[in-house]
Scaffold this motif. Sequence first.
Motif, PDB file in Angstrom:
ATOM      1  N   GLY A  21       0.827  -1.209   0.000  1.00  0.00           N
ATOM      2  CA  GLY A  21       0.000   0.000   0.000  1.00  0.00           C
ATOM      3  C   GLY A  21       0.856   1.252   0.000  1.00  0.00           C
ATOM      4  N   GLY A  22       1.947   1.224   0.760  1.00  0.00           N
ATOM      5  CA  GLY A  22       2.841   2.372   0.804  1.00  0.00           C
ATOM      6  C   GLY A  22       3.433   2.642  -0.560  1.00  0.00           C
ATOM      7  N   MET A  23       3.831   1.567  -1.261  1.00  0.00           N
ATOM      8  CA  MET A  23       4.427   1.770  -2.585  1.00  0.00           C
ATOM      9  C   MET A  23       3.385   2.293  -3.565  1.00  0.00           C
ATOM     10  SD  MET A  23       7.352  -1.104  -2.979  1.00  0.00           S
ATOM     11  CE  MET A  23       6.318  -2.466  -3.294  1.00  0.00           C
ATOM     12  N   ALA A  24       2.154   1.767  -3.464  1.00  0.00           N
ATOM     13  CA  ALA A  24       1.092   2.275  -4.336  1.00  0.00           C
ATOM     14  C   ALA A  24       0.843   3.758  -4.052  1.00  0.00           C
ATOM     15  CB  ALA A  24      -0.180   1.472  -4.123  1.00  0.00           C
ATOM     16  N   THR A  25       0.932   4.133  -2.763  1.00  0.00           N
ATOM     17  CA  THR A  25       0.714   5.534  -2.410  1.00  0.00           C
ATOM     18  C   THR A  25       1.800   6.426  -2.985  1.00  0.00           C
ATOM     19  OG1 THR A  25      -0.115   4.656  -0.345  1.00  0.00           O
ATOM     20  CG2 THR A  25       0.122   7.016  -0.476  1.00  0.00           C
ATOM     21  N   ILE A  26       3.065   5.929  -2.939  1.00  0.00           N
ATOM     22  CA  ILE A  26       4.156   6.731  -3.529  1.00  0.00           C
ATOM     23  C   ILE A  26       3.875   6.953  -5.008  1.00  0.00           C
ATOM     24  CG2 ILE A  26       6.623   6.867  -3.996  1.00  0.00           C
ATOM     25  CD1 ILE A  26       7.129   5.027  -1.701  1.00  0.00           C
ATOM     26  N   ALA A  27       3.484   5.870  -5.712  1.00  0.00           N
ATOM     27  CA  ALA A  27       3.254   5.990  -7.148  1.00  0.00           C
ATOM     28  C   ALA A  27       2.100   6.946  -7.428  1.00  0.00           C
ATOM     29  CB  ALA A  27       2.956   4.613  -7.733  1.00  0.00           C
TER      30      ALA A  27
END
Lengths: 546, 113
Positions: free
Chosen positions: A291-297
């Motif tokens: 989820g964190g990586m999706a948020t960064i993207a």
Amino acid sequence: MGFSQHLLILPILLPMAAGAILLLIEERRHGVKAGINIVATALLLVLACGLLRLADTGDAAGDAMTHTYRLGDWAPPFGIVLVLDRLSALMLVLASVLAAAALVFSLARWHKAGPHFHTLFQFLLMGVNGAFLTGDLFNLFVFFEVLLAASYGLMLHGSGTFRVRAGLHYIAINLAASLLFLIGVSLIYGVTGTLNMADLATRIPDVAAENQALLAAGAAILGIAFLVKAGMWPLCFWLPSAYMAASAPAAALFAILSKVGFYVLLRLTLLLFGEGAGPLAGLGSQVLLIGGMATIAFGAFGVLASQSLGRLAGYSILVSSGTLLAAVGLGDHAVVSGAMFYVVTSTLTVSALFLMIELVERAQEPGANLLTVTMEAYGDDIEPEAEDEEEVGVALPGALAILGICFGCIGLLLAGLPPLSGFIGKFALINAIFNPDGLGSATGGPDSIGWILTALLILSGLAALLAMMRTGIRTFWAPLEVIVPRVLVVEIVPIILLIGLCFLLTIQAGTVMRYTDDAAQALHEPRSYIEGVLPGPGQTSGVSTP
Amino acid sequence: MMELTLAIAIGCLTGSGVWLLLRPRTYQVVIGLSLLSYAVNLFIFSMGRLRVGAAPVLEGAGTVNPADYADPIPQALVLTAIVIGFATTALFLVVLLAARGLTSSDHVDGREP
């Protein structure tokens, strides 16, 4: 209990008392109200720095770095405790620094743009400080509600259609999230029979197998409430427009609110579901990582797509939230230490950017000054003479040059380029992903998730750089007729101070990293936290599960 | 039987609350949030286990068997949650009225689709 232990309750009592006193003072007496608020915020800043020292040096016994304060002197599993360790002290200092900067900025004009600005300001600080200090889940809920209720008021400060519309969404989403919070807390209580965080940590490994699914469900529902606050994709669509709509000082202070979500997730993940949690260890860390990586993207795309600077700042918050959530998901000691450094620098940066926006927009379109429009909308309580009088304040010479330099510094910080502290924060994170055991101990590179996260961190920096360059060129170089904005000294000083703190972080990076390393170390050894809170080993079994 | 009744009641309240929360009119959203908070309050209460005729407060001195008493903590939590929920709903109503006045529409986006 020495006198120094009583300091722990002051970050909650001081804003509460100041807010209550401010409530009683007539709305027209802006000077008195501002004075009280300045004194209270300055005291809070001093107090937070004192607590930081206290948390870092420990008490007379030497090794105990977890300070507790028992309210009413009831023993912890039954009574309410406040807990101070390095992490919460760091967050307290960060909150009070932002508060001081936002307050000074608001003194130019914003604090007169609506009723009860100073009161709400202090109550927000009370809620934030309480959430950082509390040692049990239900008080966390109470302080969350305090900070949310104050933030609803501050969000609408200055009024206007746009703010009320964005505020409506903000309030509805946060009310729904609070209900999820309650469901999660009560499920956890139903399974374990306690709400004290330290007591929970000792009981979770012993939860019966048939109840583990229920406990995991409770923790997951609780987590969603914090993820809404922290702005994880896909729970974050409210965040950019809400922060964009808020007035500049309110938005600068709100930069700490999404970090409250991060703080609680970091605390609870490592304390309750750390390595010693038995079958439930590592619960949710995959969700946080992905989820964190999706948020960064998502945040990086949003930054690139933003036409207005306000929206850009809102998406920058998402990028920093995503980075922090992914770091919590990795949960590694060095990564968490880097994340704590990153949280300080990114919060200071975004806060400075939110303050900057209003000044830059003044340079772009002097006719569309949002403040004058909202002042009219707010109407009768404001005497026009008061505003005129304020306009005679000390204007800044060479405004455009100073604004441009500050803007460039914020761009470098957001993008994570050297020589400023944004670079050090990102470097610490990436270094920890590559060398989990410290610099120079490479063990054949990270796994694929580590590579993707590293790529996302660097690309999100590139996106921020592109977006800031585009806005900078459009604002400072492209206009044929350069409009020199009227910038008051009190408006630019807090921005310069925030950027100056980032410079200081760059120079003193070694000291700060030593501190965050110790803090991460303590988080990974929950024993010291548990023993610090609970009276002694073996005395933890209080109320049995009904 | 008591458990089933309470579970159905919580389910109905939550279901209607969620449906209303997703509706486009601000008033429906307020009512939806209120129904949801009732459901959550009942849920918190039921987490102390359902007991009939058991006092939540220990009586008398000496050793007592906690199993004879209802759990007082969820009841205290419910009280706090009711008060906070009441206050925030009132606050939301004020914002709703302000939005209605400023946008002359009761749509949650401030304009008709």
